[in-house]
Design a protein around this motif. Structure first.
Motif, short mmCIF file in Angstrom:
data_model
loop_
_atom_site.label_atom_id
_atom_site.label_comp_id
_atom_site.label_asym_id
_atom_site.label_seq_id
_atom_site.Cartn_x
_atom_site.Cartn_y
_atom_site.Cartn_z
N THR A 1 13.88 -5.24 -2.80
CA THR A 1 14.64 -4.02 -2.96
C THR A 1 15.97 -4.07 -2.72
N GLY A 2 16.30 -5.39 -2.58
CA GLY A 2 17.79 -5.37 -1.91
C GLY A 2 18.34 -5.46 -0.47
N LEU A 3 17.43 -5.27 0.34
CA LEU A 3 17.52 -5.12 1.76
C LEU A 3 18.12 -6.65 2.31
N VAL A 4 17.52 -7.42 1.96
CA VAL A 4 18.27 -8.74 2.52
C VAL A 4 18.21 -9.73 1.14
N GLN B 1 14.91 -10.44 -10.99
CA GLN B 1 15.35 -9.43 -11.58
C GLN B 1 13.92 -8.11 -11.23
N VAL B 2 14.73 -7.31 -10.99
CA VAL B 2 13.98 -5.86 -10.86
C VAL B 2 14.16 -4.88 -11.56
N LEU B 3 13.60 -4.29 -12.52
CA LEU B 3 13.90 -3.16 -13.42
C LEU B 3 15.24 -3.68 -14.46
N ASP B 4 14.82 -4.90 -14.97
CA ASP B 4 15.75 -5.63 -15.93
C ASP B 4 17.25 -5.85 -15.07
N ARG B 5 17.35 -5.69 -13.62
CA ARG B 5 18.58 -5.91 -13.07
C ARG B 5 18.62 -6.84 -12.04
N PRO B 6 19.66 -7.72 -11.70
CA PRO B 6 19.62 -8.68 -10.59
C PRO B 6 18.98 -7.86 -9.24
N LEU B 7 18.67 -8.85 -8.23
CA LEU B 7 18.27 -8.51 -7.20
C LEU B 7 19.53 -7.72 -6.49
N GLY B 8 19.15 -6.71 -5.86
CA GLY B 8 20.16 -5.93 -4.97
C GLY B 8 20.97 -4.91 -5.90
N ASP B 9 21.11 -4.91 -7.30
CA ASP B 9 21.62 -4.19 -8.30
C ASP B 9 21.59 -2.47 -7.84
N GLN C 1 22.19 0.12 -9.74
CA GLN C 1 21.41 0.89 -10.67
C GLN C 1 19.93 0.86 -10.42
N ALA C 2 19.70 -0.16 -10.21
CA ALA C 2 17.93 -0.51 -10.04
C ALA C 2 17.61 0.09 -8.81
N PRO D 1 10.84 7.52 -8.34
CA PRO D 1 11.03 5.74 -8.49
C PRO D 1 10.14 5.50 -9.75
N ASP D 2 10.54 4.69 -10.64
CA ASP D 2 9.92 3.99 -11.62
C ASP D 2 9.04 2.82 -11.03
N LEU D 3 9.53 2.30 -9.90
CA LEU D 3 8.90 1.25 -9.17
C LEU D 3 8.76 1.62 -7.73
#
Ligand code: ATP
Length: 230
Positions: free
Chosen positions: A49-52, A60-68, A70-71, A148-150
């Motif tokens: 989720t990009g929290l740490v 990748q999450v939803l086709d974006r790098p971790l922490g992105d 937009q995702a 959310p999608d995810l």
């Protein structure tokens, strides 16, 4: 793939909490992440989720790098210990989380998520007076605010009685039917059995087994760690 990771590692000071994990989660799955206390489940969700930040590896999450950013706007997250103030009403809590998700307040959206978790009539009650099951469902409502999608759920039913568990499980299964992909942490085998299509088993930071629920039930995937059967 909705989630894909490669050799993801998280170390806190000298302690390796998650060690080189590879995950592949398909769109529409309910993906169970099963393991005992301290296995590294919450840390994994926090990285996804990009929290740490991971110590190493990528994903990748939803086709974006971790922490992105937009995702992150399309992710919902119900933490293991959902926090609230006793005096807050369900609506107050939704408005608070609306700000955390950086959304504009929308009474219609609040009504929709309250309806979704069966609390439409109780939105103006104080959360401190809710049952444990209702508290978990208002937490779920907050996680649904971004549409959310995810959706990440960290031990969503562990503290609940059988009726509360069933209520939350039914909502999870309905969300999947509506197209939401769900990543679910649990230490309860019965929980992942009840709702998940695929599971990965983590112990001491390492994924020890992974496979479809069908294969697990047919005995092709053997549980080699101690997880609570109920
Ligand atoms: P639980 O359900 O008990 O929370 P878990 O599988 O979610 O278990 P994590 O919370 O990810 O496990 O913890 C994995 C390991 O990392 C544990 O040994 C924990 O003590 C350690 N850990 C987690 N967060 C931190 C932190 N912020 N600082 C130091 N160590 C941490």
């Amino acid at each position: 793939m909705i989630i894909e990771t490669e050799n993801l590692v998280k170390a806190y000071q000298n302690k390796v909490a998650v060690n080189s994990i590879n995950l592949s989660v398909e769109k529409g799955q309910i993906y169970g992440f099963l393991g005992p206390n301290g296995a590294g489940k919450s840390t994994t969700i926090k990285m996804l989720t990009g929290l740490v930040f991971p110590s190493s590896g990528k994903g990748q999450v939803l086709d974006r790098p971790l922490g992105d950013v937009q995702a992150r706007a399309k992710l919902g997250y119900l933490p293991e210990h959902f926090r609230y103030q006793e005096w807050m009403t369900g609506e107050d809590l939704l408005n608070f989380h609306t700000s955390l998700y950086r959304l504009k307040r929308d009474p219609e959206r609040n009504r929709n998520v309250l309806r979704r978790v069966g609390l439409l009539e109780q939105g103006n009650y104080k959360v401190g007076g809710y049952s444990k099951g209702m508290q978990q469902r208002i937490g779920l409502a907050c996680a649904l605010l971004p549409g959310p999608d995810l959706l990440f759920l960290d031990e969503p039913t562990s503290a609940l009685d059988p009726i509360g568990r069933k209520d939350v499980r039914d909502i999870i299964l309905d969300l999947q039917k509506e197209g939401t992909t769900i990543f679910l942490n649990s230490h309860l085998l019965s929980e992942v059995e009840a709702v998940c299509d695929h599971i990965a088993i983590i112990n001491k930071g390492v994924i020890v087994k992974s496979g479809s629920m069908k294969d697990l039930l047919m005995g092709k995937v053997t549980l080699s760690i101690r997880c609570s059967p109920i």
